[in-house]
Design a protein around this motif. Structure first.
Motif, PDB file in Angstrom:
ATOM      1  N   GLN A   1      30.023   9.860  -4.847  1.00 36.74           N
ATOM      2  CA  GLN A   1      29.853  11.004  -3.953  1.00 36.74           C
ATOM      3  C   GLN A   1      31.085  11.890  -3.789  1.00 36.74           C
ATOM      4  O   GLN A   1      31.052  13.083  -4.056  1.00 36.74           O
ATOM      5  CB  GLN A   1      29.412  10.494  -2.571  1.00 36.74           C
ATOM      6  CG  GLN A   1      29.061  11.579  -1.593  1.00 36.74           C
ATOM      7  CD  GLN A   1      27.902  12.439  -2.070  1.00 36.74           C
ATOM      8  OE1 GLN A   1      26.975  11.933  -2.701  1.00 36.74           O
ATOM      9  NE2 GLN A   1      27.962  13.726  -1.818  1.00 36.74           N
ATOM     10  N   LEU A   2      32.193  11.289  -3.356  1.00 35.19           N
ATOM     11  CA  LEU A   2      33.349  12.119  -2.995  1.00 35.19           C
ATOM     12  C   LEU A   2      33.928  12.824  -4.214  1.00 35.19           C
ATOM     13  O   LEU A   2      34.441  13.935  -4.116  1.00 35.19           O
ATOM     14  CB  LEU A   2      34.415  11.259  -2.310  1.00 35.19           C
ATOM     15  CG  LEU A   2      33.929  10.390  -1.139  1.00 35.19           C
ATOM     16  CD1 LEU A   2      35.111   9.798  -0.383  1.00 35.19           C
ATOM     17  CD2 LEU A   2      33.022  11.156  -0.183  1.00 35.19           C
ATOM     18  N   TYR A   3      33.819  12.193  -5.358  1.00 37.73           N
ATOM     19  CA  TYR A   3      34.397  12.772  -6.580  1.00 37.73           C
ATOM     20  C   TYR A   3      33.487  13.827  -7.190  1.00 37.73           C
ATOM     21  O   TYR A   3      33.945  14.850  -7.676  1.00 37.73           O
ATOM     22  CB  TYR A   3      34.723  11.668  -7.589  1.00 37.73           C
ATOM     23  CG  TYR A   3      35.829  10.796  -7.047  1.00 37.73           C
ATOM     24  CD1 TYR A   3      37.158  11.188  -7.182  1.00 37.73           C
ATOM     25  CD2 TYR A   3      35.544   9.640  -6.349  1.00 37.73           C
ATOM     26  CE1 TYR A   3      38.184  10.415  -6.649  1.00 37.73           C
ATOM     27  CE2 TYR A   3      36.561   8.863  -5.798  1.00 37.73           C
ATOM     28  CZ  TYR A   3      37.872   9.253  -5.961  1.00 37.73           C
ATOM     29  OH  TYR A   3      38.876   8.504  -5.414  1.00 37.73           O
ATOM     30  N   LYS A   4      32.191  13.558  -7.166  1.00 39.34           N
ATOM     31  CA  LYS A   4      31.311  14.575  -7.772  1.00 39.34           C
ATOM     32  C   LYS A   4      31.369  15.854  -6.943  1.00 39.34           C
ATOM     33  O   LYS A   4      31.348  16.957  -7.486  1.00 39.34           O
ATOM     34  CB  LYS A   4      29.895  14.066  -8.029  1.00 39.34           C
ATOM     35  CG  LYS A   4      29.112  13.608  -6.837  1.00 39.34           C
ATOM     36  CD  LYS A   4      27.691  13.142  -7.223  1.00 39.34           C
ATOM     37  CE  LYS A   4      26.935  12.734  -5.976  1.00 39.34           C
ATOM     38  NZ  LYS A   4      25.525  12.627  -6.104  1.00 39.34           N
ATOM     39  N   GLN A   5      31.525  15.720  -5.627  1.00 36.65           N
ATOM     40  CA  GLN A   5      31.675  16.926  -4.791  1.00 36.65           C
ATOM     41  C   GLN A   5      32.959  17.670  -5.160  1.00 36.65           C
ATOM     42  O   GLN A   5      32.965  18.892  -5.265  1.00 36.65           O
ATOM     43  CB  GLN A   5      31.716  16.539  -3.312  1.00 36.65           C
ATOM     44  CG  GLN A   5      30.358  16.317  -2.696  1.00 36.65           C
ATOM     45  CD  GLN A   5      30.481  16.142  -1.189  1.00 36.65           C
ATOM     46  OE1 GLN A   5      30.488  15.031  -0.699  1.00 36.65           O
ATOM     47  NE2 GLN A   5      30.591  17.232  -0.459  1.00 36.65           N
ATOM     48  N   ALA A   6      34.045  16.891  -5.366  1.00 29.31           N
ATOM     49  CA  ALA A   6      35.329  17.526  -5.690  1.00 29.31           C
ATOM     50  C   ALA A   6      35.231  18.330  -6.986  1.00 29.31           C
ATOM     51  O   ALA A   6      35.993  19.274  -7.202  1.00 29.31           O
ATOM     52  CB  ALA A   6      36.413  16.456  -5.825  1.00 29.31           C
ATOM     53  N   LEU A   7      34.298  17.955  -7.841  1.00 26.54           N
ATOM     54  CA  LEU A   7      34.201  18.628  -9.142  1.00 26.54           C
ATOM     55  C   LEU A   7      33.263  19.821  -9.137  1.00 26.54           C
ATOM     56  O   LEU A   7      33.164  20.525 -10.138  1.00 26.54           O
ATOM     57  CB  LEU A   7      33.808  17.601 -10.216  1.00 26.54           C
ATOM     58  CG  LEU A   7      34.975  16.630 -10.471  1.00 26.54           C
ATOM     59  CD1 LEU A   7      34.510  15.400 -11.226  1.00 26.54           C
ATOM     60  CD2 LEU A   7      36.122  17.308 -11.198  1.00 26.54           C
ATOM     61  N   VAL A   8      32.599  20.056  -8.003  1.00 31.90           N
ATOM     62  CA  VAL A   8      31.713  21.239  -7.938  1.00 31.90           C
ATOM     63  C   VAL A   8      32.514  22.551  -8.081  1.00 31.90           C
ATOM     64  O   VAL A   8      32.139  23.414  -8.872  1.00 31.90           O
ATOM     65  CB  VAL A   8      30.840  21.212  -6.663  1.00 31.90           C
ATOM     66  CG1 VAL A   8      30.186  22.567  -6.412  1.00 31.90           C
ATOM     67  CG2 VAL A   8      29.760  20.136  -6.797  1.00 31.90           C
ATOM     68  N   PRO A   9      33.645  22.713  -7.365  1.00 32.97           N
ATOM     69  CA  PRO A   9      34.411  23.952  -7.558  1.00 32.97           C
ATOM     70  C   PRO A   9      35.036  24.046  -8.960  1.00 32.97           C
ATOM     71  O   PRO A   9      35.510  25.102  -9.350  1.00 32.97           O
ATOM     72  CB  PRO A   9      35.516  23.856  -6.499  1.00 32.97           C
ATOM     73  CG  PRO A   9      35.019  22.865  -5.511  1.00 32.97           C
ATOM     74  CD  PRO A   9      34.202  21.889  -6.287  1.00 32.97           C
ATOM     75  N   VAL A  10      35.041  22.928  -9.681  1.00 31.60           N
ATOM     76  CA  VAL A  10      35.622  22.928 -11.031  1.00 31.60           C
ATOM     77  C   VAL A  10      34.563  23.311 -12.071  1.00 31.60           C
ATOM     78  O   VAL A  10      34.746  24.237 -12.849  1.00 31.60           O
ATOM     79  CB  VAL A  10      36.199  21.531 -11.373  1.00 31.60           C
ATOM     80  CG1 VAL A  10      36.854  21.543 -12.758  1.00 31.60           C
ATOM     81  CG2 VAL A  10      37.187  21.067 -10.315  1.00 31.60           C
TER      82      VAL A  10
END
Ligand code: ATP
Ligand code: MG
Length: 443
Positions: free
Chosen positions: A199-208
């Motif tokens: 969860q926390l990582y896939k969210q972090a990659l949305v702006p990427v």
């Protein structure tokens, strides 16, 4: 000096090409799956990667003399003539008239469980104890071929929508969902956690990347022994940015499932047939709000005490209702209560008691949770505080919000859960190659 060309020489003719070689001599490689000795001749069934090939031994046309060295599970190379065989249903089948057998490797013991019958006939625990052997049974291995198809469908469909495949770390500073079912690990004197979800990582990659997905194991310290929980399972996750509504996510999931079912029908027909899989037909998937679904359950079922979540019997009831009302094997339940959803879930601006979230029920069991996530920094920090969490512990997670994130959301789909209900299993362990549960970490 030898040089590698990158071309693998074909030293074994696949069964699918037998039709082109009728009357010709070919070579196959495989394991002897079963031997049926008919006194003056014998059927030797060879197991290749995906098929069983019937080979016939007879002193009339075999140069080889069958002997005690030819036993089940030997790895062999067989040369013989392809002939059309007779079938009761008139379908085209081929067999191999054996000229020669070369034994490449021989077992030193008889399998502990009979694997050459149509299906494994032993207790689940015995099956699981002997997994490296029982998985050789065609029906057992077909389960995981189907699972391959499900993952392929998920990957192919999302790739076609320009999602980027990612891999997030499984050793983490915090458990994504919190709660008691997180595994703690000693990491050089520090406490860390095994990932409960990406969860926390896939969210972090949305702006990427805007759209990302991951297919990977996650870990849940389930303290109970149930038929639907594993301690390690494969989670198929995606997260997407610039959504207009959380229903965008439900639409993507509907597309994924349609694609998976079509792929299984087209490219996994032998396994679908072998396992007699009832592939669900998906046109549209109906949706119902949690509140309305709960009301219906309370009316129709007795002894419903938990008004905040569903009991398994309620999910089962809703599954039947969706089948009767909409002829659908799937049902989206939306707007779960805020109290019951994780800290990153977006509350509904029209009714903050509920969230912009959903579960997907398949034949009356949850297979997915998903929804819109909070993208605003202040909103996220406030919600964490309200829930008694310390935002400072989530400093690196909150970088997502602090430095700007688009509206986004996603979901997690349990691979074993989906497989289990697609195949009609009563226990999720049948849908796991090497399950880990409260009592099992081997093999
Ligand atoms: P449940 O209520 O069934 O315990 P959950 O709501 O705790 O599941 P989520 O965190 O929503 O699970 O996980 C998303 C999906 O992952 C679930 O819908 C399910 O398909 C799968 N899943 C969750 N926990 C397990 C588990 N212990 N074993 C196998 N699959 C699981
Ligand atoms: Mg859930």
């Amino acid at each position: 000096m030898e040089e590698m060309t990158g071309i693998l020489p074909q030293t074994s003719t696949p069964y699918s090409e037998f039709g082109k070689h009728v009357g010709e001599t070919v070579t196959i490689k495989g394991a002897i799956h079963n031997i049926r000795d008919m006194s003056d001749f014998a059927f030797i069934i060879v197991r290749t990667a995906r098929e069983l090939i019937q080979c016939v031994y007879s002193p009339e046309f075999s140069d080889y003399r069958l002997n005690d060295n030819v036993v089940e599970q030997s790895a062999v190379k067989i040369t013989g003539k392809v002939v059309k065989s007779e079938t009761r249903d008139g379908s085209e089948r081929y067999e191999l008239q054996i000229h020669n057998i070369e034994i490449l490797s021989a077992p030193v013991a008889v399998p502990p469980v009979v694997i050459s019958k149509k299906q494994i006939n032993c207790d689940l625990s015995v099956n699981l104890d002997n997994r490296p052997v029982t998985l050789r049974n065609p029906k057992e291995r077909a389960i995981f071929k189907i699972q391959e198809g499900i993952q392929r469908g998920f990957r192919e469909y999302l790739t076609s929508l320009n999602f980027t495949e990612i891999h997030s770390p499984k050793i983490n500073f915090a458990g994504a969902e919190g709660g008691t079912n997180v595994f703690k690990l000693d990491y050089f004197g520090k406490t860390v956690y095994l990932a409960q979800s990406p969860q926390l990582y896939k969210q972090a990659l949305v702006p990427v990347y805007e759209r990302v997905f991951e297919i990977a194991p996650v870990f849940r310290a389930e303290h109970h022994d149930t038929s639907r929980h594993l301690n390690e399972y494969i989670s198929m996750d995606f997260e997407m940015g610039f959504i207009d509504s959380f229903t965008d996510i439900m639409n993507v999931e509907t597309g994924i499932l349609k694609y998976i079912m079509e792929l299984l029908t087209k490219e996994y027909a032998p396994e679908v047939e072998l396992l007699k899989i009832d592939i669900p037909k998906i046109n549209t998937i109906p949706c119902i709000k949690f509140k309305d679904a709960k009301e219906m359950c309370v009316k129709k079922l007795k002894n419903i005490t938990d008004m905040k979540d569903f009991e398994p019997e309620e999910e089962a009831f809703l599954g039947k209702w969706a089948k009767q009302q909409f002829n659908s094997d799937f049902l989206f339940v939306t707007h779960y209560l805020s109290k019951k959803r994780p800290f990153y879930t977006m509350d509904d601006p029209d009714d903050p008691d509920v969230t912009l979230s959903f579960d997907l029920l398949f034949r009356g069991i949850e297979i997915t949770s998903g929804g819109q996530r909070i993208h605003d920094y202040n909103m996220q920090v406030e919600k964490m505080k309200r829930l008694g969490m310390n935002p400072e512990e989530f400093e690196t997670y909150l970088m997502l919000h602090k430095y700007g994130a688009p509206p986004h959301g996603g979901l997690g789909l349990g691979l074993e859960r989906l497989t289990m209900h697609l195949l009609g299993f009563k226990n999720v362990r049948y849908a796991s190659m090497f399950p880990r549960d409260i009592n099992r970490v081997t093999p």
